[in-house]
Motif scaffolding. Structure first.
Motif, PDB file in Angstrom:
ATOM      1  N   LYS A  68       0.832  -1.202   0.000  1.00  0.00           N
ATOM      2  CA  LYS A  68       0.000   0.000   0.000  1.00  0.00           C
ATOM      3  C   LYS A  68       0.866   1.250   0.000  1.00  0.00           C
ATOM      4  N   LEU A  69       1.926   1.243   0.817  1.00  0.00           N
ATOM      5  CA  LEU A  69       2.836   2.384   0.851  1.00  0.00           C
ATOM      6  C   LEU A  69       3.525   2.566  -0.505  1.00  0.00           C
ATOM      7  N   MET A  70       3.865   1.466  -1.151  1.00  0.00           N
ATOM      8  CA  MET A  70       4.517   1.523  -2.465  1.00  0.00           C
ATOM      9  C   MET A  70       3.595   2.190  -3.482  1.00  0.00           C
ATOM     10  N   LEU A  71       2.309   1.841  -3.445  1.00  0.00           N
ATOM     11  CA  LEU A  71       1.343   2.460  -4.349  1.00  0.00           C
ATOM     12  C   LEU A  71       1.191   3.947  -4.059  1.00  0.00           C
ATOM     13  N   SER A  72       1.187   4.274  -2.769  1.00  0.00           N
ATOM     14  CA  SER A  72       1.030   5.680  -2.379  1.00  0.00           C
ATOM     15  C   SER A  72       2.241   6.516  -2.789  1.00  0.00           C
ATOM     16  N   MET A  73       3.435   5.888  -2.789  1.00  0.00           N
ATOM     17  CA  MET A  73       4.656   6.601  -3.167  1.00  0.00           C
ATOM     18  C   MET A  73       4.655   7.014  -4.636  1.00  0.00           C
ATOM     19  N   ARG A  74       3.866   6.352  -5.439  1.00  0.00           N
ATOM     20  CA  ARG A  74       3.784   6.726  -6.849  1.00  0.00           C
ATOM     21  C   ARG A  74       3.181   8.125  -6.992  1.00  0.00           C
ATOM     22  N   LYS A  75       2.290   8.481  -6.066  1.00  0.00           N
ATOM     23  CA  LYS A  75       1.636   9.796  -6.116  1.00  0.00           C
ATOM     24  C   LYS A  75       2.405  10.832  -5.295  1.00  0.00           C
ATOM     25  N   THR A  76       2.878  10.407  -4.125  1.00  0.00           N
ATOM     26  CA  THR A  76       3.600  11.315  -3.225  1.00  0.00           C
ATOM     27  C   THR A  76       4.965  10.718  -2.925  1.00  0.00           C
ATOM     28  N   LEU A  77       6.011  11.349  -3.414  1.00  0.00           N
ATOM     29  CA  LEU A  77       7.353  10.807  -3.211  1.00  0.00           C
ATOM     30  C   LEU A  77       7.705  10.755  -1.728  1.00  0.00           C
ATOM     31  N   CYS A  78       8.265   9.631  -1.310  1.00  0.00           N
ATOM     32  CA  CYS A  78       8.801   9.520   0.052  1.00  0.00           C
ATOM     33  C   CYS A  78       9.996   8.568  -0.001  1.00  0.00           C
ATOM     34  N   PRO A  79      11.201   9.105  -0.125  1.00  0.00           N
ATOM     35  CA  PRO A  79      12.395   8.253  -0.223  1.00  0.00           C
ATOM     36  C   PRO A  79      12.777   7.579   1.084  1.00  0.00           C
ATOM     37  N   PHE A  80      12.024   7.842   2.150  1.00  0.00           N
ATOM     38  CA  PHE A  80      12.475   7.464   3.486  1.00  0.00           C
ATOM     39  C   PHE A  80      11.746   6.243   4.054  1.00  0.00           C
TER      40      PHE A  80
END
Length: 562
Positions: A68-80
């Motif tokens: 779920k976090l991986m999918l969300s990172m597509r919209k909002t970058l979070c390298p951390f």
């Protein structure tokens, strides 16, 4: 070397194991299509069977949360956040393919450096707060934030190991790692996951800034009681800027309703400078490049692109391997190992010296037992005075160890000039923590004996020597931590030695003569109690052996002439 494949894209070799747990092993692997290095977590189903369905459900929950976090990172970058690339399940195994972090964990860094410079610590913290804010926005709580769950890749700090993570508003399962657990784990039936994450992250910031775990004890119960009852405060030794002094108490706040949030932290002026920092801008640029390439690969990129990416990665790997094999690097590693060996040896030496100091204190306490058994009528008050001085020596040592103060030759003659790095590691050593606990138990036992002896003598003095009662109470009633005034103590010991010498001249029984001689030499050694414990005046180990073996003549030879 035995090579294993995972699906059509990944492979790893059994020799490249990164770590292992109760039912999983982690290997350094590779994406065969792109050449990217990955971490492959191999979970054996046979090992899961004894844990039942609950652990399997927990693993699937962790996978679902990461996806779920991986999918969300597509919209909002979070390298951390430590990324998940893929999950494959077979009859025998579950394979979780994760982002490979080539610089270990924050715990590894703490073990090497103990604490970070303030600006570096804040930059690390800034990254982790963003990770926490990101998972909060996705209604996810980590619930096990600690240094070993923060991974480092090319200088970027990533929150990982979501094995305890959950996705709901309130939780009632009490889990985590004790020194980082919030008070509501112990005094509430339910808690907010994001609030406990803020508490844990605050204690992690404290640890990387000051090189100490704030809530620590000899047992989980002791740690939990400190978390519930000990107020978080910064002392004079906690040197940091005013903004941090204001922030930390707001994170490590016992009232969960008053605890600051991740979003509020990111709005603080102290973190604004990092948003335009070249390091941060570079991290954002790398993250955008990653997703462009990732989505391109996902959308069936051309074979030519795949070959180029594979070739670039292969060249990069060869360059890194060549650098690792350079003699200078090897020499540096050897020097580091030598330093670690030196520190371990020095810590062992320190422990031996402290144990010898304890033996010196035991000589004092054993004298009380000896006098009580053989000369109790004559030496009641001496026993009391000696007991108090013995306790004082234990107290002096325990206070220094509790305060993490460096011991010196003034404490014991055998102490060398160990550097600060040795002492930093010394107080983190588990054997030292156990030793400090043993000293505390011994000190408490002596205190009980002292109180018992005081009560007995107080009653006896009030009945038989009432005119002496006030004087006795003034001495006995002094703070036990400061001991008997040295002049009074020496006068008492000298008086007792004179009495015993007189008795020796008139005593004809050889056995009693030996007991008196033993008492005189022993009291003489204890009279100079500071020199005794330091090893300046007495060969402590030999003296102890002579006591145990009734070698009276040899006891005298243990006393140093200078």
């Amino acid at each position: 070397m035995s090579k294993k494949t995972v699906g059509s894209k990944y492979e790893y070799e059994l020799s490249n194991k990164l770590g292992s747990g109760a039912f999983a092993e982690v290997y350094k692997g590779k994406n065969k299509m792109t050449g990217e290095v990955v971490a492959i977590k191999v979970i054996k189903r046979t090992l899961l069977e004894k844990y039942g369905d609950e652990i399997l459900n927990q693993i699937h929950q962790e996978i679902n949360i990461l996806q779920k976090l991986m999918l969300s990172m597509r919209k909002t970058l979070c390298p951390f956040i430590n990324k998940i690339y893929e999950c494959l399940e077979t009859t025998n195994n579950i394979y979780i393919v994760l982002e490979y972090c080539n610089q270990g964990t924050l715990l590894d860094k703490i073990k090497k450096q103990r604490k970070l410079p303030e600006d570096e610590a804040l930059f690390v913290f800034f990254q982790l707060v963003q990770a926490l804010d990101f998972i909060c926005d996705n209604n996810i709580a980590h619930r096990d934030i600690k240094p070993e769950n923060v991974f480092i890749k090319d200088g970027i700090y990533k929150l990982g190991d979501f094995g305890f993570a959950g996705q709901k508003s309130l939780y009632n399962t009490h889990l985590g790692t004790y020194p980082y657990m919030a008070p509501e784990f112990f005094n509430s039936s339910s808690y907010d996951g994001n609030q406990v994450d803020i508490w844990a992250l605050g204690l992690l910031l404290h640890e990387i800034l000051f090189g100490e775990i704030y809530y620590i004890g000899n047992s989980q119960y002791e740690v939990s009681q400190k978390i519930l009852n000990k107020q978080y405060t910064l002392g004079a030794q906690h040197k940091c800027c005013k903004e941090i002094q204001d922030l930390l108490p707001k994170m490590v706040e016992k009232d969960k309703t008053k605890r600051i949030t991740a979003k509020q932290i990111l709005e603080l002026p102290i973190f604004q400078k990092f948003k335009n920092d070249s390091r941060y801008l570079n991290i954002e640029a790398q993250e955008r490049q990653f997703w462009e390439l990732f989505l391109k690969n996902e959308n069936n990129q051309t074979e030519e692109d795949l070959k180029k990416a594979s070739k670039d990665e292969e060249e990069k790997q060869k360059k890194e391997e060549k650098e690792k094999q350079m003699l200078a690097q090897e020499k540096l590693q050897n020097e580091k190992q030598q330093k670690r060996d030196q520190i371990c040896k020095a810590i062992s030496q320190n422990i031996e010296i402290i144990n010898e100091m304890r033996d010196g204190m035991k000589i004092i306490i054993k004298l009380c037992e000896f006098l009580k058994e053989n000369f109790n009528e004559v030496c009641r008050y001496d026993i009391f005075y000696i007991l108090k001085q013995g306790y004082n020596q234990y107290h002096h040592l325990k206070e220094k160890l509790d305060a993490c103060k460096i011991l010196t030759k003034e404490d014991h003659i055998k102490f060398e000039n160990f550097d600060n790095e040795v002492w930093d590691q010394f107080y983190l050593d588990q054997n030292v923590q156990s030793l400090i606990g043993d000293i505390e138990c011994e000190r408490n036992q002596i205190r009980k004996e002292y109180i018992s002896q005081f009560n007995q003598l107080n009653n006896r003095t009030s009945k038989e020597y009432n005119n002496y009662l006030l004087e006795f109470q003034s001495v006995g009633g002094l703070d036990i931590d400061v001991g008997i005034p040295e002049k009074l103590f020496l006068e008492q010991m000298a008086s007792t030695i004179n009495v015993l010498n007189c008795e020796l001249t008139i005593q004809s029984d050889n056995k009693i003569q030996q007991l008196i001689k033993k008492a005189i030499i022993w009291i003489f050694a204890v009279a100079q109690f500071s020199d005794l414990v330091s090893g300046r005046k007495v060969d402590i180990q030999k003296f102890l052996r002579c006591i145990e073996n009734d070698q009276v003549d040899e006891m005298k030879k243990c006393l140093y002439s200078n």
